[in-house]
Design a protein around this motif. Structure first.
Motif, PDB file in Angstrom:
ATOM      1  N   ALA A  89     108.194 -47.526  -2.256  1.00 27.23           N
ATOM      2  CA  ALA A  89     107.639 -46.209  -1.971  1.00 27.23           C
ATOM      3  C   ALA A  89     107.771 -45.866  -0.495  1.00 27.23           C
ATOM      4  O   ALA A  89     108.134 -44.737  -0.137  1.00 27.23           O
ATOM      5  CB  ALA A  89     106.170 -46.169  -2.402  1.00 27.23           C
ATOM      6  N   ARG A  90     107.485 -46.826   0.351  1.00 26.35           N
ATOM      7  CA  ARG A  90     107.605 -46.580   1.790  1.00 26.35           C
ATOM      8  C   ARG A  90     109.051 -46.260   2.164  1.00 26.35           C
ATOM      9  O   ARG A  90     109.311 -45.357   2.959  1.00 26.35           O
ATOM     10  CB  ARG A  90     107.106 -47.802   2.569  1.00 26.35           C
ATOM     11  CG  ARG A  90     106.900 -47.552   4.045  1.00 26.35           C
ATOM     12  CD  ARG A  90     106.431 -48.782   4.771  1.00 26.35           C
ATOM     13  NE  ARG A  90     107.450 -49.835   4.755  1.00 26.35           N
ATOM     14  CZ  ARG A  90     107.374 -50.944   5.485  1.00 26.35           C
ATOM     15  NH1 ARG A  90     106.310 -51.145   6.253  1.00 26.35           N
ATOM     16  NH2 ARG A  90     108.320 -51.854   5.442  1.00 26.35           N
ATOM     17  N   ASN A  91     110.006 -46.986   1.568  1.00 31.58           N
ATOM     18  CA  ASN A  91     111.424 -46.722   1.835  1.00 31.58           C
ATOM     19  C   ASN A  91     111.836 -45.327   1.377  1.00 31.58           C
ATOM     20  O   ASN A  91     112.748 -44.716   1.935  1.00 31.58           O
ATOM     21  CB  ASN A  91     112.301 -47.774   1.142  1.00 31.58           C
ATOM     22  CG  ASN A  91     112.171 -49.145   1.767  1.00 31.58           C
ATOM     23  OD1 ASN A  91     111.637 -49.284   2.875  1.00 31.58           O
ATOM     24  ND2 ASN A  91     112.632 -50.162   1.069  1.00 31.58           N
ATOM     25  N   ALA A  92     111.160 -44.816   0.328  1.00 35.79           N
ATOM     26  CA  ALA A  92     111.494 -43.501  -0.220  1.00 35.79           C
ATOM     27  C   ALA A  92     110.819 -42.358   0.531  1.00 35.79           C
ATOM     28  O   ALA A  92     111.055 -41.194   0.215  1.00 35.79           O
ATOM     29  CB  ALA A  92     111.098 -43.439  -1.697  1.00 35.79           C
ATOM     30  N   GLY A  93     109.954 -42.685   1.491  1.00 36.97           N
ATOM     31  CA  GLY A  93     109.274 -41.652   2.262  1.00 36.97           C
ATOM     32  C   GLY A  93     107.921 -41.247   1.727  1.00 36.97           C
ATOM     33  O   GLY A  93     107.319 -40.275   2.203  1.00 36.97           O
ATOM     34  N   VAL A  94     107.416 -41.983   0.738  1.00 32.79           N
ATOM     35  CA  VAL A  94     106.091 -41.687   0.167  1.00 32.79           C
ATOM     36  C   VAL A  94     105.024 -41.866   1.241  1.00 32.79           C
ATOM     37  O   VAL A  94     105.070 -42.814   2.040  1.00 32.79           O
ATOM     38  CB  VAL A  94     105.823 -42.616  -1.037  1.00 32.79           C
ATOM     39  CG1 VAL A  94     104.385 -42.500  -1.520  1.00 32.79           C
ATOM     40  CG2 VAL A  94     106.793 -42.311  -2.171  1.00 32.79           C
ATOM     41  N   VAL A  95     104.042 -40.965   1.271  1.00 29.76           N
ATOM     42  CA  VAL A  95     102.985 -41.040   2.286  1.00 29.76           C
ATOM     43  C   VAL A  95     101.685 -41.606   1.731  1.00 29.76           C
ATOM     44  O   VAL A  95     100.735 -41.842   2.486  1.00 29.76           O
ATOM     45  CB  VAL A  95     102.724 -39.659   2.919  1.00 29.76           C
ATOM     46  CG1 VAL A  95     103.952 -39.174   3.659  1.00 29.76           C
ATOM     47  CG2 VAL A  95     102.279 -38.636   1.880  1.00 29.76           C
ATOM     48  N   GLY A  96     101.610 -41.829   0.423  1.00 30.03           N
ATOM     49  CA  GLY A  96     100.415 -42.403  -0.177  1.00 30.03           C
ATOM     50  C   GLY A  96     100.597 -42.532  -1.673  1.00 30.03           C
ATOM     51  O   GLY A  96     101.538 -41.976  -2.255  1.00 30.03           O
ATOM     52  N   ALA A  97      99.692 -43.284  -2.313  1.00 29.86           N
ATOM     53  CA  ALA A  97      99.763 -43.473  -3.762  1.00 29.86           C
ATOM     54  C   ALA A  97      98.355 -43.520  -4.343  1.00 29.86           C
ATOM     55  O   ALA A  97      97.436 -44.075  -3.728  1.00 29.86           O
ATOM     56  CB  ALA A  97     100.516 -44.755  -4.113  1.00 29.86           C
ATOM     57  N   LEU A  98      98.207 -42.928  -5.533  1.00 28.35           N
ATOM     58  CA  LEU A  98      96.969 -42.966  -6.302  1.00 28.35           C
ATOM     59  C   LEU A  98      97.295 -43.584  -7.651  1.00 28.35           C
ATOM     60  O   LEU A  98      98.237 -43.163  -8.312  1.00 28.35           O
ATOM     61  CB  LEU A  98      96.404 -41.559  -6.517  1.00 28.35           C
ATOM     62  CG  LEU A  98      96.221 -40.675  -5.290  1.00 28.35           C
ATOM     63  CD1 LEU A  98      95.677 -39.316  -5.711  1.00 28.35           C
ATOM     64  CD2 LEU A  98      95.298 -41.330  -4.287  1.00 28.35           C
ATOM     65  N   VAL A  99      96.529 -44.581  -8.048  1.00 35.34           N
ATOM     66  CA  VAL A  99      96.786 -45.294  -9.298  1.00 35.34           C
ATOM     67  C   VAL A  99      95.520 -45.287 -10.143  1.00 35.34           C
ATOM     68  O   VAL A  99      94.503 -45.878  -9.743  1.00 35.34           O
ATOM     69  CB  VAL A  99      97.243 -46.742  -9.035  1.00 35.34           C
ATOM     70  CG1 VAL A  99      97.464 -47.475 -10.344  1.00 35.34           C
ATOM     71  CG2 VAL A  99      98.515 -46.754  -8.198  1.00 35.34           C
TER      72      VAL A  99
END
Length: 220
Positions: A89-99
């Motif tokens: 996710a970090r490599n893809a540019g994601v700034v956060g995640a909710l699970v």
């Protein structure tokens, strides 16, 4: 500057709306204020034709500025998110995640620095009896509807889905008023006098006048 998630939640509450996701989501890694657009993923029980592979492929896309929202993850036996997905996710540019389910590898996730909120910590992986049922479709997390592209605000105090930009503007004014209350109390003012800095904004929001406040409004 973004208003605190707590101020956004209060504005929604005063308008008779919902949008806060914590609780039930709990912080795996807290971070300073992050604003991003939701990228929704819905999981469902059962093996499914591809299992979680569509989620893995998603994390190979350009997701700059996105918050990955994984709904229905309670269907898994264990964690659906951990160190590996955080790295991707970090490599893809994601700034956060909710699970809406389990997460693991908490130490590694914190070292990587990606803001992550989940329902619980789990030791085992997701197991074979869960699959991606939909992507990019509206989902429900903790009873809050989140559409792909909706604004998500995450900070050290919580996480909230923002239904429209006016909420952020009103929350900025609300936060300024709260700061004035706190400053007055630090100077020794009694609570009744200090709270007057916030009373007008609270009354306006309860009256259902969205968008009438703005950042920098005088606190009366």
């Amino acid at each position: 500057m973004l208003p605190p998630a707590s101020a956004v939640a209060d504005v929604l509450q005063l308008r008779g709306l919902r949008g806060w996701l914590s609780p039930p989501l709990l912080p795996v890694h807290r971070a300073a204020a992050v604003r991003g657009e939701a990228r929704t993923v819905l999981l469902a029980p059962g093996p499914g034709p591809e299992g979680l592979k569509p989620l893995h492929r998603l994390l190979d896309e350009d997701l700059g500025g996105r918050v990955v929202v994984v709904a229905g993850a309670e269907a898994a036996e264990g964690a659906v998110w951990g160190e590996i997905l955080t790295l991707a996710a970090r490599n893809a540019g994601v700034v956060g995640a909710l699970v809406e389910g389990g997460a693991r590898d908490v130490g590694a996730v914190r070292e990587l620095g990606l803001p992550l909120w989940a329902l619980y910590e789990a030791t085992a992986g997701p197991g074979p009896l869960v699959h991606v049922a939909a992507m990019g479709e509206p989902v429900s997390v903790a009873g809050v509807r989140i559409a792909d592209g909706d604004t998500i605000l995450m900070d050290e105090g919580g996480v909230v889905a923002v239904p429209d930009p006016e909420v952020l503007a009103d929350a900025a004014a609300y936060a300024t008023a709260e700061e004035a209350v706190a400053a007055a109390l630090r100077e020794g003012a009694p609570m009744a006098a200090a709270y007057r800095h916030k009373a007008d904004i609270v009354a306006a929001l309860r009256a259902g006048a969205p968008g009438t406040l703005h950042a920098g409004s005088p606190a009366n």
